[in-house]
Design a protein around this motif. Sequence first.
Motif, mmCIF file in Angstrom:
data_model
loop_
_atom_site.group_PDB
_atom_site.id
_atom_site.type_symbol
_atom_site.label_atom_id
_atom_site.label_comp_id
_atom_site.label_asym_id
_atom_site.label_seq_id
_atom_site.Cartn_x
_atom_site.Cartn_y
_atom_site.Cartn_z
ATOM 1 N N MET A 4 -0.352 -5.489 15.348
ATOM 2 C CA MET A 4 -1.391 -5.884 16.297
ATOM 3 C C MET A 4 -1.922 -4.638 17.003
ATOM 4 O O MET A 4 -1.168 -3.933 17.677
ATOM 5 C CB MET A 4 -0.831 -6.871 17.319
ATOM 6 N N THR A 5 -3.210 -4.378 16.840
ATOM 7 C CA THR A 5 -3.838 -3.216 17.471
ATOM 8 C C THR A 5 -4.663 -3.711 18.649
ATOM 9 O O THR A 5 -5.663 -4.415 18.464
ATOM 10 C CB THR A 5 -4.711 -2.464 16.461
ATOM 11 N N GLN A 6 -4.227 -3.354 19.834
ATOM 12 C CA GLN A 6 -4.854 -3.847 21.059
ATOM 13 C C GLN A 6 -5.629 -2.731 21.739
ATOM 14 O O GLN A 6 -5.170 -1.589 21.804
ATOM 15 C CB GLN A 6 -3.781 -4.400 22.008
ATOM 16 N N ALA A 40 -1.581 -15.643 20.783
ATOM 17 C CA ALA A 40 -1.450 -16.004 22.190
ATOM 18 C C ALA A 40 -1.736 -14.778 23.054
ATOM 19 O O ALA A 40 -1.636 -13.634 22.600
ATOM 20 C CB ALA A 40 -0.049 -16.535 22.463
ATOM 21 N N TRP A 41 -2.087 -15.052 24.311
ATOM 22 C CA TRP A 41 -2.332 -13.993 25.296
ATOM 23 C C TRP A 41 -1.430 -14.207 26.510
ATOM 24 O O TRP A 41 -1.252 -15.345 26.961
ATOM 25 C CB TRP A 41 -3.786 -14.008 25.759
ATOM 26 N N TYR A 42 -0.922 -13.095 27.038
ATOM 27 C CA TYR A 42 -0.039 -13.137 28.195
ATOM 28 C C TYR A 42 -0.540 -12.183 29.281
ATOM 29 O O TYR A 42 -1.136 -11.141 28.991
ATOM 30 C CB TYR A 42 1.391 -12.719 27.801
ATOM 31 N N GLN A 43 -0.233 -12.560 30.513
ATOM 32 C CA GLN A 43 -0.508 -11.727 31.686
ATOM 33 C C GLN A 43 0.825 -11.362 32.332
ATOM 34 O O GLN A 43 1.658 -12.236 32.553
ATOM 35 C CB GLN A 43 -1.358 -12.526 32.693
ATOM 36 N N GLN A 44 1.016 -10.092 32.613
ATOM 37 C CA GLN A 44 2.228 -9.656 33.302
ATOM 38 C C GLN A 44 1.834 -8.893 34.562
ATOM 39 O O GLN A 44 1.375 -7.751 34.488
ATOM 40 C CB GLN A 44 3.106 -8.795 32.401
ATOM 41 N N LYS A 45 2.027 -9.509 35.710
ATOM 42 C CA LYS A 45 1.744 -8.859 36.977
ATOM 43 C C LYS A 45 2.885 -7.910 37.324
ATOM 44 O O LYS A 45 4.004 -8.090 36.847
ATOM 45 C CB LYS A 45 1.524 -9.895 38.068
ATOM 46 N N PRO A 46 2.611 -6.922 38.168
ATOM 47 C CA PRO A 46 3.644 -5.932 38.506
ATOM 48 C C PRO A 46 4.923 -6.580 39.019
ATOM 49 O O PRO A 46 4.884 -7.427 39.920
ATOM 50 C CB PRO A 46 2.972 -5.093 39.593
ATOM 51 N N ALA A 90 -3.014 -6.600 36.409
ATOM 52 C CA ALA A 90 -1.871 -6.917 35.559
ATOM 53 C C ALA A 90 -1.983 -6.174 34.233
ATOM 54 O O ALA A 90 -3.001 -5.549 33.930
ATOM 55 C CB ALA A 90 -1.821 -8.427 35.272
ATOM 56 N N ASP A 91 -0.910 -6.279 33.455
ATOM 57 C CA ASP A 91 -0.945 -5.883 32.050
ATOM 58 C C ASP A 91 -1.160 -7.141 31.219
ATOM 59 O O ASP A 91 -0.620 -8.203 31.538
ATOM 60 C CB ASP A 91 0.378 -5.225 31.636
ATOM 61 N N TYR A 92 -1.940 -6.995 30.169
ATOM 62 C CA TYR A 92 -2.240 -8.131 29.287
ATOM 63 C C TYR A 92 -1.785 -7.792 27.866
ATOM 64 O O TYR A 92 -2.017 -6.684 27.375
ATOM 65 C CB TYR A 92 -3.737 -8.440 29.319
ATOM 66 N N TYR A 93 -1.150 -8.766 27.222
ATOM 67 C CA TYR A 93 -0.619 -8.581 25.871
ATOM 68 C C TYR A 93 -1.070 -9.718 24.961
ATOM 69 O O TYR A 93 -1.113 -10.876 25.373
ATOM 70 C CB TYR A 93 0.915 -8.593 25.881
ATOM 71 N N CYS A 94 -1.366 -9.355 23.720
ATOM 72 C CA CYS A 94 -1.547 -10.389 22.703
ATOM 73 C C CYS A 94 -0.249 -10.505 21.904
ATOM 74 O O CYS A 94 0.561 -9.580 21.867
ATOM 75 C CB CYS A 94 -2.730 -10.082 21.795
ATOM 76 N N THR A 102 4.926 -10.501 16.670
ATOM 77 C CA THR A 102 4.695 -9.124 17.106
ATOM 78 C C THR A 102 3.621 -9.097 18.192
ATOM 79 O O THR A 102 2.669 -9.877 18.162
ATOM 80 C CB THR A 102 4.274 -8.197 15.944
ATOM 81 N N PHE A 103 3.827 -8.175 19.131
ATOM 82 C CA PHE A 103 2.951 -8.030 20.280
ATOM 83 C C PHE A 103 1.973 -6.871 20.085
ATOM 84 O O PHE A 103 2.258 -5.908 19.364
ATOM 85 C CB PHE A 103 3.778 -7.722 21.533
ATOM 86 N N GLY A 104 0.845 -6.978 20.770
ATOM 87 C CA GLY A 104 -0.006 -5.811 20.935
ATOM 88 C C GLY A 104 0.637 -4.849 21.918
ATOM 89 O O GLY A 104 1.639 -5.170 22.581
#
Lengths: 112, 116
Positions: A4-6, A40-46, A90-94, A102-104
């Motif tokens: 995954m290339t983000q 899927a998409w995720y949000q990770q706040k500090p 936040a940080d965002y991940y696919c 596998t994650f971006g």
Amino acid sequence: DIVMTQSPFSLAVSEGEMVTINCKSSQSLLSSGNQKNYLAWYQQKPGQSPKLLIYYASTRQSGVPDRFIGSGSGTDFTLTISDVQAEDLADYYCLQHYSYLTFGSGTKLEIK
Amino acid sequence: EVQLVESGGGLVQPGASLKLSCVASGFTFSDYWMSWVRQTPGKTMEWIGDIKYDGSYTNYAPSLKNRFTISRDNAKSTLYLQMSNVRSEDTATYYCTRDVRYFDYWGQGVMVTVSS
């Protein structure tokens, strides 16, 4: 393995602006059986654990504001955040879950 | 309310073993697949593996298959991750997740630091 290339790595915007985050997979995530994209998409706040925003590429998780929009199919996917708020810092991940998982590499969203 | 609470992390020497636990509540644990995911200090996210709802099947990321073992005790609503022969590159925050093909709930995470 599916790679995954983000992009971008990071971006900074003012409140009220719109941002787009992209994920490209090394092979199609579209299931021929059910026509669903396994992305899927995720949000990770500090200081917090990740939170699910979007699944099957475009379905918003319950309770997620409608300014978060997932789109795309096959190998190219986008998370759009319209009317960015300070709380979106936040940080965002696919994540692809078509074959193994596998994650971006993540995108850091900063607010000017 | 779904809750996943990990424990068992800490400082461990290279080559040692460590077992992480995750206690689940707020849902019927025995109905769900579960996964472990880790995040390195550089923020790279990596899926470790998963386990079927009845514990009869496990699946691992190929790079980790030989050193990590996932198990569960449905009577205790607890998920486990046995780590063996740990290396410095295993230093990370380890998350327990509910697996519905993607991860819809995450624990708060537990830190594991591998260092002599």
